[in-house]
Design a protein around this motif. Sequence first.
Motif, PDB file in Angstrom:
ATOM      1  N   GLY A   5      41.419  44.799  42.806  1.00  0.00           N
ATOM      2  CA  GLY A   5      41.541  45.632  41.915  1.00  0.00           C
ATOM      3  C   GLY A   5      42.016  47.079  42.535  1.00  0.00           C
ATOM      4  N   HIS A   6      40.648  47.736  42.302  1.00  0.00           N
ATOM      5  CA  HIS A   6      41.846  48.798  42.637  1.00  0.00           C
ATOM      6  C   HIS A   6      41.341  49.216  44.364  1.00  0.00           C
ATOM      7  CE1 HIS A   6      38.624  51.802  40.937  1.00  0.00           C
ATOM      8  NE2 HIS A   6      38.662  50.510  39.804  1.00  0.00           N
ATOM      9  N   SER A   7      39.903  48.267  44.924  1.00  0.00           N
ATOM     10  CA  SER A   7      39.290  48.986  45.891  1.00  0.00           C
ATOM     11  C   SER A   7      40.082  48.218  46.753  1.00  0.00           C
ATOM     12  CB  SER A   7      37.821  47.567  46.000  1.00  0.00           C
ATOM     13  OG  SER A   7      38.340  46.322  45.836  1.00  0.00           O
ATOM     14  N   ASN A   8      39.337  49.353  47.846  1.00  0.00           N
ATOM     15  CA  ASN A   8      40.465  48.852  49.464  1.00  0.00           C
ATOM     16  C   ASN A   8      39.779  47.996  49.867  1.00  0.00           C
ATOM     17  OD1 ASN A   8      37.873  49.187  49.955  1.00  0.00           O
ATOM     18  ND2 ASN A   8      38.432  50.899  51.739  1.00  0.00           N
ATOM     19  N   PRO A 174      34.479  50.513  37.850  1.00  0.00           N
ATOM     20  CA  PRO A 174      34.660  49.414  38.009  1.00  0.00           C
ATOM     21  C   PRO A 174      35.547  49.091  38.874  1.00  0.00           C
ATOM     22  CG  PRO A 174      34.471  49.608  35.954  1.00  0.00           C
ATOM     23  CD  PRO A 174      34.852  51.069  36.405  1.00  0.00           C
ATOM     24  N   VAL A 175      35.678  47.703  39.353  1.00  0.00           N
ATOM     25  CA  VAL A 175      36.550  47.333  40.440  1.00  0.00           C
ATOM     26  C   VAL A 175      37.530  45.805  39.736  1.00  0.00           C
ATOM     27  CG1 VAL A 175      36.516  48.494  42.540  1.00  0.00           C
ATOM     28  CG2 VAL A 175      35.254  46.338  42.119  1.00  0.00           C
ATOM     29  N   ALA A 176      35.985  45.015  39.056  1.00  0.00           N
ATOM     30  CA  ALA A 176      36.425  43.735  39.025  1.00  0.00           C
ATOM     31  C   ALA A 176      35.474  42.971  37.526  1.00  0.00           C
ATOM     32  CB  ALA A 176      35.581  43.148  40.283  1.00  0.00           C
ATOM     33  N   LEU A 177      35.262  42.399  37.217  1.00  0.00           N
ATOM     34  CA  LEU A 177      35.140  41.232  36.186  1.00  0.00           C
ATOM     35  C   LEU A 177      35.278  40.195  36.850  1.00  0.00           C
ATOM     36  CD1 LEU A 177      34.855  42.170  33.121  1.00  0.00           C
ATOM     37  CD2 LEU A 177      37.704  41.402  32.306  1.00  0.00           C
ATOM     38  N   LEU A 202      41.507  45.403  37.609  1.00  0.00           N
ATOM     39  CA  LEU A 202      40.717  45.298  37.216  1.00  0.00           C
ATOM     40  C   LEU A 202      40.185  43.592  37.924  1.00  0.00           C
ATOM     41  CD1 LEU A 202      38.071  45.703  34.377  1.00  0.00           C
ATOM     42  CD2 LEU A 202      38.104  46.905  35.609  1.00  0.00           C
ATOM     43  N   GLY A 203      39.944  43.659  38.996  1.00  0.00           N
ATOM     44  CA  GLY A 203      40.246  42.204  39.810  1.00  0.00           C
ATOM     45  C   GLY A 203      39.534  41.632  39.387  1.00  0.00           C
ATOM     46  N   VAL A 204      39.842  40.187  38.992  1.00  0.00           N
ATOM     47  CA  VAL A 204      39.085  39.190  38.157  1.00  0.00           C
ATOM     48  C   VAL A 204      39.339  37.942  38.947  1.00  0.00           C
ATOM     49  CG1 VAL A 204      39.370  37.440  36.192  1.00  0.00           C
ATOM     50  CG2 VAL A 204      40.040  39.269  35.847  1.00  0.00           C
ATOM     51  N   PHE A 205      37.529  37.236  38.420  1.00  0.00           N
ATOM     52  CA  PHE A 205      37.149  36.146  39.444  1.00  0.00           C
ATOM     53  C   PHE A 205      35.920  35.493  38.089  1.00  0.00           C
ATOM     54  CE2 PHE A 205      36.711  40.063  41.968  1.00  0.00           C
ATOM     55  CZ  PHE A 205      37.373  39.561  44.063  1.00  0.00           C
ATOM     56  N   PRO A 206      36.845  34.579  37.523  1.00  0.00           N
ATOM     57  CA  PRO A 206      36.581  33.178  36.755  1.00  0.00           C
ATOM     58  C   PRO A 206      35.167  32.896  37.469  1.00  0.00           C
ATOM     59  CG  PRO A 206      38.975  33.159  37.365  1.00  0.00           C
ATOM     60  CD  PRO A 206      38.631  34.460  37.911  1.00  0.00           C
ATOM     61  N   TYR A 207      34.344  32.822  36.806  1.00  0.00           N
ATOM     62  CA  TYR A 207      33.447  32.109  37.278  1.00  0.00           C
ATOM     63  C   TYR A 207      33.395  30.426  35.761  1.00  0.00           C
ATOM     64  CZ  TYR A 207      30.173  33.320  32.959  1.00  0.00           C
ATOM     65  OH  TYR A 207      29.887  33.706  31.929  1.00  0.00           O
ATOM     66  N   PHE A 208      33.234  29.326  36.477  1.00  0.00           N
ATOM     67  CA  PHE A 208      33.115  28.243  35.796  1.00  0.00           C
ATOM     68  C   PHE A 208      34.467  28.115  35.317  1.00  0.00           C
ATOM     69  CE2 PHE A 208      28.973  27.889  32.414  1.00  0.00           C
ATOM     70  CZ  PHE A 208      27.683  27.845  33.741  1.00  0.00           C
ATOM     71  N   SER A 209      34.828  27.737  37.238  1.00  0.00           N
ATOM     72  CA  SER A 209      36.510  27.802  36.928  1.00  0.00           C
ATOM     73  C   SER A 209      36.450  26.564  37.255  1.00  0.00           C
ATOM     74  CB  SER A 209      36.463  28.799  38.472  1.00  0.00           C
ATOM     75  OG  SER A 209      36.428  28.039  39.381  1.00  0.00           O
ATOM     76  N   LEU A 210      35.910  25.434  37.245  1.00  0.00           N
ATOM     77  CA  LEU A 210      35.651  23.999  37.188  1.00  0.00           C
ATOM     78  C   LEU A 210      34.643  23.511  35.754  1.00  0.00           C
ATOM     79  CD1 LEU A 210      36.367  23.295  41.185  1.00  0.00           C
ATOM     80  CD2 LEU A 210      38.329  23.178  39.498  1.00  0.00           C
TER      81      LEU A 210
END
Length: 316
Positions: A5-8, A174-177, A202-210
């Motif tokens: 996201g907008h983090s460093n 928030p920086v992520a979802l 927002l950075g996106v981190f899908p869970y249950f990606s598989l």
Amino acid sequence: MVAIGHSNLDIFPLALGGNTFGWTSDESTSFEILDAFTAGGGNFIDTADSYTAFVDGNSGGESESVIGNWTAARGNRDDVVIATKVAQHPEFKGLTPKNIAAAAEASLRRLQSDHIDVYFAHTDSGDAPLVDTLAAFDSLIQDGKVRYVAISNFSADRVAEWLKVAHDNGFAAPVALQPHYNLVTRNAYESDLAPLAADNDLGVFPYFSLASGFLTGKYRVREDLEGGQPRKQLAKSYFTAKGLEVVDALSEIAEAHEEEIATVALAWLLHQPTVTAPIASASTISQLPALMAAPALTLSTDELARLDATSTAVSA
């Protein structure tokens, strides 16, 4: 590497899920997986304070403890980005300010660290006004105990409310979802959450990606799902004729690229414009190469179109 996201924070575009640590992976195996992940360029590790309270004999925090022991043994805490979550540990349920503060301290002790890089609200517990919840997260950031805050399992309306409360009160945004998102579960994320992620960086981190292993191709007939393992029970919800068509398409594309089915499923996620890094876990080190290969796999326009068309009929 990609920014969250907008983090460093810059990370390898595949996140290692820590839900197997202290469950299907003992500490020794977990260390092997973590060593191989970082040796391959990985640096983002996702866990939660509730992992693995769902396993008989465990009380929660086992995954964090394994990760903390590993970073202490390797002396590499500053080389990795660790995300954990609050709200579901049996002793620290909910998002009241008191609970957030206590849960964070417990997580820091288990992680053997003075800070959490990304701290997720695990679920929308509804037991405190959002302004109080956000004030508690912001206090942790001001104290240097948390670097960034993030959101998991909130509806689009509640994510929008969170963003407004943060803006109106000067709290850290928030920086992520972290949503449930994969080839057979698309609609809820793509219709409501994806626009919010894009509009608010927002950075996106899908869970249950598989899809709990369904998108690895190992469940091709009903008999493959026999047994009481939790992962098999979760995978049953995806096991339909339409779901198997998605796996068949993945299998054919994987064969054309000489890659694993899981690699193609993760690569599809990485081709989606809002996705930063899918979260995938490994119970054994032998499962890791297929996951790590996903960022380097480029799918053609025709391959993406086929997967999109096939999965549209089944995704919820």
